[in-house]
Design a protein around this motif. Structure first.
Motif, PDB file in Angstrom:
ATOM      1  N   HIS A 194       0.830  -1.215   0.000  1.00 42.04           N
ATOM      2  CA  HIS A 194       0.000   0.000   0.000  1.00 42.04           C
ATOM      3  C   HIS A 194       0.857   1.256   0.000  1.00 42.04           C
ATOM      4  O   HIS A 194       0.642   2.178   0.773  1.00 42.04           O
ATOM      5  N   ASN A 197       2.892   3.515   3.407  1.00 43.64           N
ATOM      6  CA  ASN A 197       2.168   3.562   4.687  1.00 43.64           C
ATOM      7  C   ASN A 197       3.172   3.486   5.828  1.00 43.64           C
ATOM      8  O   ASN A 197       4.371   3.286   5.611  1.00 43.64           O
ATOM      9  N   LEU A 228      -3.784   2.608  15.209  1.00 41.09           N
ATOM     10  CA  LEU A 228      -4.128   3.548  14.128  1.00 41.09           C
ATOM     11  C   LEU A 228      -3.752   2.975  12.761  1.00 41.09           C
ATOM     12  O   LEU A 228      -4.104   3.526  11.730  1.00 41.09           O
ATOM     13  N   HIS A 229      -3.011   1.883  12.776  1.00 44.11           N
ATOM     14  CA  HIS A 229      -2.521   1.281  11.519  1.00 44.11           C
ATOM     15  C   HIS A 229      -3.077  -0.144  11.432  1.00 44.11           C
ATOM     16  O   HIS A 229      -4.282  -0.315  11.452  1.00 44.11           O
ATOM     17  N   LYS A 260     -15.377  15.864  20.358  1.00 50.19           N
ATOM     18  CA  LYS A 260     -13.951  16.204  20.439  1.00 50.19           C
ATOM     19  C   LYS A 260     -13.379  15.948  21.821  1.00 50.19           C
ATOM     20  O   LYS A 260     -12.169  15.823  21.996  1.00 50.19           O
ATOM     21  N   ARG A 265     -12.585   6.958  18.514  1.00 47.86           N
ATOM     22  CA  ARG A 265     -12.691   7.144  17.068  1.00 47.86           C
ATOM     23  C   ARG A 265     -13.372   5.908  16.489  1.00 47.86           C
ATOM     24  O   ARG A 265     -13.263   4.815  17.043  1.00 47.86           O
ATOM     25  N   LEU A 266     -14.017   6.088  15.342  1.00 43.90           N
ATOM     26  CA  LEU A 266     -14.676   4.968  14.690  1.00 43.90           C
ATOM     27  C   LEU A 266     -13.595   4.140  14.008  1.00 43.90           C
ATOM     28  O   LEU A 266     -13.075   4.517  12.955  1.00 43.90           O
ATOM     29  N   GLY A 268     -11.637   1.593  11.795  1.00 44.59           N
ATOM     30  CA  GLY A 268     -11.983   1.074  10.472  1.00 44.59           C
ATOM     31  C   GLY A 268     -12.517   2.144   9.545  1.00 44.59           C
ATOM     32  O   GLY A 268     -12.880   1.874   8.412  1.00 44.59           O
ATOM     33  N   PHE A 269     -12.550   3.392  10.063  1.00 48.53           N
ATOM     34  CA  PHE A 269     -13.000   4.513   9.213  1.00 48.53           C
ATOM     35  C   PHE A 269     -11.878   5.539   9.071  1.00 48.53           C
ATOM     36  O   PHE A 269     -11.102   5.765   9.994  1.00 48.53           O
ATOM     37  N   HIS A 271      -8.783   7.515   6.512  1.00 43.16           N
ATOM     38  CA  HIS A 271      -7.518   7.056   5.909  1.00 43.16           C
ATOM     39  C   HIS A 271      -6.646   8.273   5.612  1.00 43.16           C
ATOM     40  O   HIS A 271      -7.138   9.333   5.253  1.00 43.16           O
ATOM     41  N   ARG A 280     -10.243  -1.559  -1.375  1.00 42.20           N
ATOM     42  CA  ARG A 280     -10.113  -2.878  -0.718  1.00 42.20           C
ATOM     43  C   ARG A 280     -11.328  -3.141   0.174  1.00 42.20           C
ATOM     44  O   ARG A 280     -11.784  -4.285   0.297  1.00 42.20           O
ATOM     45  N   TYR A 317     -20.896  14.866   9.640  1.00 39.23           N
ATOM     46  CA  TYR A 317     -19.535  14.953  10.193  1.00 39.23           C
ATOM     47  C   TYR A 317     -18.593  14.077   9.373  1.00 39.23           C
ATOM     48  O   TYR A 317     -17.522  14.503   8.949  1.00 39.23           O
ATOM     49  N   ARG A 321     -15.766  15.161   6.229  1.00 46.52           N
ATOM     50  CA  ARG A 321     -14.330  14.858   6.390  1.00 46.52           C
ATOM     51  C   ARG A 321     -13.868  13.706   5.509  1.00 46.52           C
ATOM     52  O   ARG A 321     -12.764  13.180   5.682  1.00 46.52           O
ATOM     53  N   ASN A 326     -12.314   1.732   5.731  1.00 46.26           N
ATOM     54  CA  ASN A 326     -11.027   1.366   5.141  1.00 46.26           C
ATOM     55  C   ASN A 326     -10.847  -0.147   5.173  1.00 46.26           C
ATOM     56  O   ASN A 326     -11.763  -0.884   5.562  1.00 46.26           O
ATOM     57  N   ASP A 328      -9.624  -2.135   7.063  1.00 47.52           N
ATOM     58  CA  ASP A 328      -9.756  -2.862   8.338  1.00 47.52           C
ATOM     59  C   ASP A 328     -11.191  -3.029   8.802  1.00 47.52           C
ATOM     60  O   ASP A 328     -11.439  -3.764   9.759  1.00 47.52           O
ATOM     61  N   ARG A 353       0.952  -8.366   4.211  1.00 43.14           N
ATOM     62  CA  ARG A 353       1.804  -7.219   3.853  1.00 43.14           C
ATOM     63  C   ARG A 353       3.250  -7.600   3.607  1.00 43.14           C
ATOM     64  O   ARG A 353       4.016  -6.831   3.007  1.00 43.14           O
TER      65      ARG A 353
HETATM   66  C1  SDX Z   1      -4.390   1.389   7.684  1.00 37.35           C
HETATM   67  O1  SDX Z   1      -1.460   4.424   5.181  1.00 37.35           O
HETATM   68  C2  SDX Z   1      -1.979   3.320   4.789  1.00 37.35           C
HETATM   69  O2  SDX Z   1      -1.986   3.025   3.622  1.00 37.35           O
HETATM   70  C3  SDX Z   1      -2.506   2.441   5.912  1.00 37.35           C
HETATM   71  C4  SDX Z   1      -3.243   1.204   5.463  1.00 37.35           C
HETATM   72  C5  SDX Z   1      -2.349   0.246   4.763  1.00 37.35           C
HETATM   73  O3  SDX Z   1      -2.839  -0.543   3.948  1.00 37.35           O
HETATM   74  O4  SDX Z   1      -1.137   0.205   5.131  1.00 37.35           O
HETATM   75  O5  SDX Z   1      -4.315   1.561   4.580  1.00 37.35           O
HETATM   76  C6  SDX Z   1      -3.822   0.474   6.655  1.00 37.35           C
HETATM   77  O6  SDX Z   1      -3.688   1.785   8.575  1.00 37.35           O
HETATM   78  C7  SDX Z   1      -5.821   1.845   7.545  1.00 37.35           C
HETATM   79  C8  SDX Z   1      -6.251   2.846   8.686  1.00 37.35           C
HETATM   80  C9  SDX Z   1      -6.637   2.003   9.907  1.00 37.35           C
HETATM   81  N1  SDX Z   1      -6.887   2.893  11.071  1.00 37.35           N
HETATM   82  C10 SDX Z   1      -8.105   3.091  11.553  1.00 37.35           C
HETATM   83  O7  SDX Z   1      -9.133   2.635  11.053  1.00 37.35           O
HETATM   84  C11 SDX Z   1      -8.121   3.919  12.842  1.00 37.35           C
HETATM   85  C12 SDX Z   1      -9.249   4.953  12.763  1.00 37.35           C
HETATM   86  N2  SDX Z   1      -8.893   5.945  11.769  1.00 37.35           N
HETATM   87  C13 SDX Z   1      -8.300   7.172  12.233  1.00 37.35           C
HETATM   88  O8  SDX Z   1      -7.498   7.075  13.369  1.00 37.35           O
HETATM   89  C14 SDX Z   1      -7.757   8.047  11.114  1.00 37.35           C
HETATM   90  O9  SDX Z   1      -8.725   8.098  10.167  1.00 37.35           O
HETATM   91  C15 SDX Z   1      -6.440   7.686  10.461  1.00 37.35           C
HETATM   92  C16 SDX Z   1      -5.346   7.584  11.433  1.00 37.35           C
HETATM   93  C17 SDX Z   1      -6.565   6.425   9.695  1.00 37.35           C
HETATM   94  C18 SDX Z   1      -6.146   8.799   9.447  1.00 37.35           C
HETATM   95  O10 SDX Z   1      -5.949   9.927  10.179  1.00 37.35           O
HETATM   96  P1  SDX Z   1      -5.714  11.321   9.431  1.00 37.35           P
HETATM   97  O11 SDX Z   1      -5.732  11.240   7.949  1.00 37.35           O
HETATM   98  O12 SDX Z   1      -4.515  11.926  10.086  1.00 37.35           O
HETATM   99  O13 SDX Z   1      -7.005  12.035   9.756  1.00 37.35           O
HETATM  100  P2  SDX Z   1      -7.051  13.180  10.775  1.00 37.35           P
HETATM  101  O14 SDX Z   1      -6.569  12.650  12.081  1.00 37.35           O
HETATM  102  O15 SDX Z   1      -6.367  14.354  10.179  1.00 37.35           O
HETATM  103  O16 SDX Z   1      -8.615  13.425  10.815  1.00 37.35           O
HETATM  104  C19 SDX Z   1      -9.227  14.432  10.044  1.00 37.35           C
HETATM  105  C20 SDX Z   1     -10.536  14.700  10.785  1.00 37.35           C
HETATM  106  C21 SDX Z   1     -10.319  15.034  12.265  1.00 37.35           C
HETATM  107  O17 SDX Z   1     -11.394  15.813  12.686  1.00 37.35           O
HETATM  108  P3  SDX Z   1     -11.219  17.432  12.669  1.00 37.35           P
HETATM  109  O18 SDX Z   1      -9.940  17.746  13.464  1.00 37.35           O
HETATM  110  O19 SDX Z   1     -11.111  17.804  11.208  1.00 37.35           O
HETATM  111  O20 SDX Z   1     -12.468  17.964  13.363  1.00 37.35           O
HETATM  112  O21 SDX Z   1     -11.330  13.505  10.753  1.00 37.35           O
HETATM  113  C22 SDX Z   1     -11.517  13.035  12.085  1.00 37.35           C
HETATM  114  C23 SDX Z   1     -10.444  13.671  12.934  1.00 37.35           C
HETATM  115  O22 SDX Z   1     -10.858  13.804  14.281  1.00 37.35           O
HETATM  116  N3  SDX Z   1     -11.362  11.581  12.018  1.00 37.35           N
HETATM  117  C24 SDX Z   1     -12.168  10.730  12.647  1.00 37.35           C
HETATM  118  C25 SDX Z   1     -11.715   9.458  12.277  1.00 37.35           C
HETATM  119  N4  SDX Z   1     -10.673   9.578  11.452  1.00 37.35           N
HETATM  120  C26 SDX Z   1     -10.449  10.895  11.305  1.00 37.35           C
HETATM  121  N5  SDX Z   1     -13.211  10.928  13.493  1.00 37.35           N
HETATM  122  C27 SDX Z   1     -13.812   9.794  13.965  1.00 37.35           C
HETATM  123  N6  SDX Z   1     -13.429   8.544  13.647  1.00 37.35           N
HETATM  124  C28 SDX Z   1     -12.392   8.345  12.809  1.00 37.35           C
HETATM  125  N7  SDX Z   1     -12.031   7.107  12.481  1.00 37.35           N
END
Ligand code: SDX
Length: 390
Positions: A194, A197, A228-229, A260, A265-266, A268-269, A271, A280, A317, A321, A326, A328, A353
């Motif tokens: 991917h 990452n 987070l990954h 806030k 955090r949700l 699996g949501f 990226h 995927r 919301y 954003r 994703n 996961d 991976r």
């Molecule tokens: C993987 O990089 C890759 O390619 C990774 C991967 C791979 O194949 O290797 O795809 C695998 O790691 C997938 C991601 C798995 N992680 C999760 O599902 C954990 C939940 N997701 C979040 O923690 C978050 O979305 C991240 C870490 C994945 C991405 O974070 P970003 O891009 O840094 O997003 P951000 O923190 O800048 O969020 C932007 C906004 C924020 O709100 P505001 O400050 O704008 O008000 O979106 C919100 C965040 O609070 N937000 C979420 C959220 N993810 C972002 N709010 C609620 N639930 C969430 N999951």
């Protein structure tokens, strides 16, 4: 900025990189390995074919694939002394911590550094890594269950051998359910690479100091472990089980995710790159339905997942954003249906991976990239005179 400071072209590579392996378009939700779409590969290729493609750049001929499989079988025995290392861990140790340690320990039994300029040596090291990593990954499960460790069955294919390594009892033969083997083969393909990452960048960074392949992969395992990954697939299941236990009130958990003041955090949501559907996730969601139907598994967690996904996709919301499911979000539901325990979900991600990590490590070394050295923007104190606070 992608997390590294890319300085003027005159400055040697400081951490960002060029690569011919994987292409992502986060806006369009596109993922391609060596130019082939993930949809085509998941449907038409096997995991070992895709591994070969990622690592060597082209889909293998029948002869090349057979040679690759035989190369893996040739190295499928893990030094018996490695069992002394795994015996040192408590049963309660998280499998990802054990896997990272055992992967690094493989260096002790294979001390010869990989000479990347010698094609034959490189090929051997790749087959060795594909074989031994799979075996020790299943040992982490067997250890956590207090079961005897199994050996790779050279009469079976790679994914079938995985199932046999995981679930074969000490007595009697073991035959894996072909539905499960096919589903796992597809899941491993979807996780195979991917781009840059967190864990892959870690493998490249560690490898850029000319640390060995096992040591670099071991670092990638540790990075992937984070919730987070790669650790998100385990966190998704734990979240869905919590919602289910709480009566299935998805709106309540959506509200928590938007609050806030609430660290929830949700899982699996969202990226870092996809601001559209993770391609995927679409494939895995379809596979989850098919696998559960084929296995006749009724899982209320799948209904909770669908309800939560629908609510989130309609929620302002999340829409504002660009937060979509994703990779996961659904994978854990399939692993659960296949009998894989929750704390092994991220190990499953690591197995998938692995070829991507190998491919990226090989590319970085063959390109003779300089040692990674991300730069920083200094925001600390200016020069100040020493005055003791004693
Ligand atoms: C993987 O990089 C890759 O390619 C990774 C991967 C791979 O194949 O290797 O795809 C695998 O790691 C997938 C991601 C798995 N992680 C999760 O599902 C954990 C939940 N997701 C979040 O923690 C978050 O979305 C991240 C870490 C994945 C991405 O974070 P970003 O891009 O840094 O997003 P951000 O923190 O800048 O969020 C932007 C906004 C924020 O709100 P505001 O400050 O704008 O008000 O979106 C919100 C965040 O609070 N937000 C979420 C959220 N993810 C972002 N709010 C609620 N639930 C969430 N999951």
């Amino acid at each position: 900025l992608t997390g590294y400071i890319t300085l003027d072209p005159g400055y040697k590579n400081s951490g960002s990189c060029t690569s011919e392996i994987t292409f992502l378009d986060g806006e369009e939700g596109i993922l391609r390995y060596r130019g082939y779409s993930i949809e085509d590969l998941a449907e038409k290729a096997s995991f070992l074919e895709v591994s070969y493609l990622l690592i060597f750049g082209e889909l293998p001929t029948a002869a090349q694939l057979e040679d690759f499989e035989n190369g893996i079988k040739k190295h499928s025995l893990v030094n018996e002394e490695m069992k002394n290392i795994i015996d040192g861990f408590p049963k309660t140790a998280h499998p990802m911590g054990v896997l990272s340690a055992l992967t690094s320990a493989l260096t002790a039994f294979n001390p010869k550094a990989v000479n990347v300029d010698n094609e034959k040596e490189m090929y051997e090291a790749i087959c060795k890594t594909m074989a031994k990593f799979l075996v020790i990954a299943t040992w982490t499960y067997r250890k956590s269950m207090g079961y005897p460790l199994n050996y790779y069955d050279n009469t079976k294919g790679y994914v079938e051998s995985f199932m046999q390594l995981m679930f074969k009892l000490p007595t009697g033969p073991y035959t894996a359910n072909p539905v499960i083997v096919n589903a796992l083969d597809k899941l491993f393909i979807l996780h195979a690479d991917h781009e840059q990452n967190c864990s892959t960048s870690t493998v490249r960074m560690v490898g850029s100091s000319h640390a060995g392949l096992f040591a670099s992969v071991s670092a990638g395992v540790s990075a992937l472990w984070g919730p987070l990954h790669g650790g998100a697939n385990q966190a998704v299941l734990e979240m869905l089980e919590e919602i289910n236990k709480d009566g299935g009130d998805t709106e309540k958990f959506l509200a928590k995710a938007k609050d806030k003041n609430d660290p929830f955090r949700l899982m699996g949501f969202g990226h870092r790159v996809y601001k559209n559907f993770d391609p995927r996730a679409k494939i895995i969601k379809k596979a989850a339905t098919e696998v559960l139907e084929t296995l006749g598994v009724e899982d209320p967690i799948l209904d909770i997942a669908r309800k939560l996904e629908k609510a989130a996709l309609e929620d302002e919301y999340f829409k504002s954003r660009n937060l979509y499911p994703n990779v996961d979000f659904y994978s854990g539901i399939i692993y659960r249906a296949l009998g894989i325990p929750t704390d092994m979900f991220t190990v499953m991600f690591a197995i998938g991976r692995l070829p991507g990590w190998i491919a990226q490590w090989k590319e970085m070394r063959e390109n003779k990239e300089p040692i990674g050295r991300p730069r920083q923007i200094y925001t600390g104190h200016p020069l100040r005179e020493f005055k003791s606070n004693k």
